[in-house]
Design an enzyme around this catalytic site. Structure first.
Site, PDB file in Angstrom:
ATOM      1  N   CYS A 116       0.825  -1.211   0.000  1.00 42.06           N
ATOM      2  CA  CYS A 116       0.000   0.000   0.000  1.00 42.06           C
ATOM      3  C   CYS A 116       0.858   1.258   0.000  1.00 42.06           C
ATOM      4  CB  CYS A 116      -0.904   0.023   1.237  1.00 42.06           C
ATOM      5  SG  CYS A 116      -2.152  -1.272   1.267  1.00 42.06           S
ATOM      6  N   ARG A 121       8.423   3.912   2.477  1.00 47.14           N
ATOM      7  CA  ARG A 121       8.599   2.619   3.140  1.00 47.14           C
ATOM      8  C   ARG A 121       9.937   1.999   2.731  1.00 47.14           C
ATOM      9  NH1 ARG A 121       2.918  -0.522   2.690  1.00 47.14           N
ATOM     10  NH2 ARG A 121       3.471  -1.267   4.755  1.00 47.14           N
TER      11      ARG A 121
END
Length: 417
Positions: A116, A121
């Protein structure tokens, strides 16, 4: 294109049984590759992330059998091949193959994982951990190669208590020479579940669930039988839904201690709950009090429940403030809540929610997994029809969500349009 259509304002009554934890299962499956024999994992959720991991297992040559809620992984036929981008990008958890294959073969090549879009990240903590164990890391664009002549135990301090990095370093360190100590390790129950699997396979890991994990390397790991813990985020999502529209709604097969922070917040706003050893019964109340919420690493309030909980805050009397400290893009669901009638103001990583407000069904989008859960919760209490697009995000993490909600009285269906 598949969508979810929800006719709101239905009362939900009955029992919802919580499935195995997604965030545990997606690490347990790559971990099984470290064994020299069959590994059986039961209570595996039937979600698309598991299907994506199975594709990678089969690409690597493992024999995989699925039976009901179990998966049997035979790693004896594995060939250590570079994992292509079309497989790795399907889910974030593909990066656990880095630690598992590095631990077993001292070399792994794969592309940057997917998942997602909830913020930056990076996997730098994972890679630093591998380097501390003696590996070298090279990358060409999104393609990473990690290799080591020998893996040797070391003391590794994590700048952030990252779940993914903690697990990945454990996977590599179980076959390293000597002792590895991970300081500022993440404490989530999923980490304990993974460490238990590895110990059942013959690893020597202590301290899982605390901030310091000690791993004494072993020469080989054998097969075992293991069970996935119940999904605390799924349990929390259905508890929030119960607070919104439940009437004696029982959320079964849970570990209440794993969601203490959510239970505390529900009690704070005035929710009506009966808490058992492995279940919680919850009913909607006529009014709730506003509260403030801040996401934190476990055992603090989970970032994964912030989005569904923000829907509940639209029904609380007064002004609530939500502060997100984990992921910078965790508020992408808020414009859709506003389109449904919620009164929300957003400033940087904080949102102020005024309530109670009536929500009206409209067309919304699941921008990520937990935002999708928030849209489902909103649709269940909104007047009229709510149509949710991008539902592949929801199906990644919630097993049979349509069937489970329908069984307790929701009017929700998946449609092809």
């Amino acid at each position: 294109m598949k969508v979810l259509e929800i006719i709101g304002e239905q009362e939900l009554s009955g029992t919802i049984r919580v499935s195995g934890a997604k965030n545990s299962a997606v690490a347990l499956i790559p971990a099984a590759l470290l064994a020299m024999e069959d590994v059986t994992i039961c209570n595996i959720p039937d979600i698309t992330d598991i299907n994506s991991l199975t594709e990678i297992l089969q690409f690597l040559g493992a024999n995989v059998k699925r039976a009901s809620e179990s998966i049997i992984i035979d790693p004896k036929t594995i060939k250590n091949r570079a994992i292509p981008e079309e497989l790795s990008k399907k889910l974030r958890a593909s990066y656990y193959f880095m630690g598992a294959l590095l631990g077993k073969y001292k070399e792994v090549t794969m592309y940057f994982p997917g998942g997602c879009s909830i913020g930056e990240r990076p996997i730098d903590l994972h890679l630093k951990g591998f380097e501390a164990l003696g590996a070298t890391v090279t990358n060409e664009g999104n393609k990473y190669t990690v290799r080591a002549q020998h893996l040797r135990g070391n003391n590794i301090y994590l700048d952030i208590a990252s779940v993914g990095a903690t697990i990945n370093i454990m996977l590599a360190a179980v076959r390293a020479e000597g002792i590895t100590e991970i300081d500022n390790a993440a404490k989530e129950p999923e980490i304990v579940n993974v460490a238990t699997l590895l110990n059942n396979m013959g690893a020597k890991i202590t301290g899982a669930g605390t901030s310091t994990i000690k791993i004494t390397g072993v020469e080989e790991l054998h097969g075992c039988f293991h069970e996935v813990i119940p999904d605390r985020i799924e349990a929390g999502t259905y508890l929030i839904i119960g607070a919104l529209c439940g009437k004696i709604l029982k959320i079964d097969n849970i570990i209440p201690e794993h969601i203490d922070s959510l239970i505390s917040k529900l009690q704070e706003i005035g929710a009506d709950m009966d808490i058992g050893d492995d279940y919680i019964i919850i009913s909607k109340k006529d009014s709730y009090h506003a509260t403030n919420l801040k996401t934190l690493v476990y055992p603090g309030f989970p970032t994964d429940l912030q989005q569904p909980f923000s829907v509940l805050l639209t029904q609380c009397s007064g002004k609530s403030k939500v502060t997100e400290t984990i992921w910078e893009n965790r508020f992408m669901h808020l414009p859709y809540l506003q389109a449904m009638g919620a009164e929300i103001s957003l400033s940087s990583q904080s949102a102020t929610i005024y309530g109670p407000t009536e929500l009206i069904g409209t067309r919304v989008k699941a921008t990520d997994l937990r935002a999708g859960a928030a849209m489902v919760a909103a649709g269940l209490i909104a007047s009229g029809k709510t149509t949710i697009t991008n539902i592949e995000h929801i199906l990644r993490g919630y097993e049979q969500i349509v069937e489970k909600l329908t069984s307790v009285g929701a009017k929700i269906e998946s449609k092809e349009i």
